[in-house]
Design an enzyme around this catalytic site. Sequence first.
Site, mmCIF file in Angstrom:
data_model
loop_
_atom_site.group_PDB
_atom_site.id
_atom_site.type_symbol
_atom_site.label_atom_id
_atom_site.label_comp_id
_atom_site.label_asym_id
_atom_site.label_seq_id
_atom_site.Cartn_x
_atom_site.Cartn_y
_atom_site.Cartn_z
ATOM 1 N N ASP A 1 -7.318 4.220 0.977
ATOM 2 C CA ASP A 1 -6.525 3.434 1.923
ATOM 3 C C ASP A 1 -6.205 4.182 3.207
ATOM 4 O OD1 ASP A 1 -4.230 4.876 1.138
ATOM 5 O OD2 ASP A 1 -2.962 3.080 1.197
ATOM 6 N N ARG B 1 -1.959 21.200 -1.835
ATOM 7 C CA ARG B 1 -2.492 22.040 -0.754
ATOM 8 C C ARG B 1 -3.921 22.482 -0.966
ATOM 9 N NH1 ARG B 1 2.860 25.815 0.110
ATOM 10 N NH2 ARG B 1 4.323 24.060 0.047
ATOM 11 N N GLU C 1 4.426 -7.401 2.408
ATOM 12 C CA GLU C 1 5.417 -6.691 1.591
ATOM 13 C C GLU C 1 6.739 -6.629 2.346
ATOM 14 O OE1 GLU C 1 4.388 -2.599 0.926
ATOM 15 O OE2 GLU C 1 5.945 -2.266 -0.576
ATOM 16 N N HIS D 1 -0.491 4.214 -6.592
ATOM 17 C CA HIS D 1 -0.873 5.238 -5.609
ATOM 18 C C HIS D 1 -0.976 6.606 -6.270
ATOM 19 C CE1 HIS D 1 -0.415 2.701 -1.966
ATOM 20 N NE2 HIS D 1 0.370 2.007 -2.769
HETATM 21 ZN ZN LIG Z 1 1.317 0.103 -2.619
#
Ligand SMILES: [Zn+2]
Length: 338
Positions: free
Chosen positions: A140, A72, A202, A20
């Site tokens: 995502d 930001r 998960e 990520h």
């Molecule tokens: Zn993940």
Amino acid sequence: MSGSLADFIAGLPKAELHVHHVGSASPSMVSELAARHPGPVPTDVDRLRDFFAFRDFDHFIEVYLAVVDLIRSAEDVRFLTYEVGRALATEEGVRYAELTCTPHTSVLRGIPIEAYTEAIEDARAAVERDHGLVMRWIYDIPGELGVPAADATLTYALEHRPDGLVAFGLGGPEVGVPRPQFAPHFTAARDAGLRCVPHAGETTGPETVWDALHHLHADRIGHGTSAAQDPALLAHLAEHRIPLEVCPSSNVATRAVASLAEHPLAAFRDAGVLVTVNSDDPPMFGTTLRREYEIAADLLGLDEQGVADLARDAVRASYAPEEVRTRVLAEIDEYAGA
Ligand SMILES: [Zn+2]
């Protein structure tokens, strides 16, 4: 783990498929962002290391959100993206990475999607030019924000599509976030030529993985940990060559599995499922991609050739352009002395 196998892993050319964007921010990257935006997050790297040290899942969320709040401006997005790519290339031996980005959280904090898109694409070009790392994006849906977030993420993917976008994903909590509600979004993404790579199984049971397959037509599954409980599901994943993106340290940190010794990675392999090894949110889970390969080598009893095969499987399960796949596979062959 012998020192020589760890050295072999360090130098092995790799593909990273499940990592990520914000979750890859290291203490030194966060220090720079905290200096730009003075506030509660320390700028001292040693204090940041303590702040990052994984304690429990609630603390992980606290760290994650603190980092989100430091991003930001489009320049912050560009900085983070470039630094994450640089670290993957120079510290982990990664040649190709699919970075999971959650543009909606940045748009909610006031960064226009046009500026966000430009920032990540600019960083992608710079990382490839400076460090030879080929990056692609997975957008995502932050699942906890529901259908409105999915609508927005789909719009970013289709109407502001960055050149590097290859897939559409779904992250966030699974409990209380049924996968089927996002079926129209995944259908639209697929129709636009994107691959479908939701997280599933998960923190919930195998039925969530089935939902991801049946309703979201998943091409790969993020984690899929609980698939180990369902032999029919394992057989289906193996038969249809649907890879799992396995992140062992993350699974232990989030208590998806009780310990590394109980991780189902070997069960997946023994069932013939194509597994890839990945790092998820590495600094926040106290790990690196190299460390995840070392763990996989332990769990699967791999030697150098076995570890090289694991790296090859990640390239084969990737959505890299054909010439990149060919090149990285050749690099692995050369490195492994095949
Ligand atoms: Zn993940």
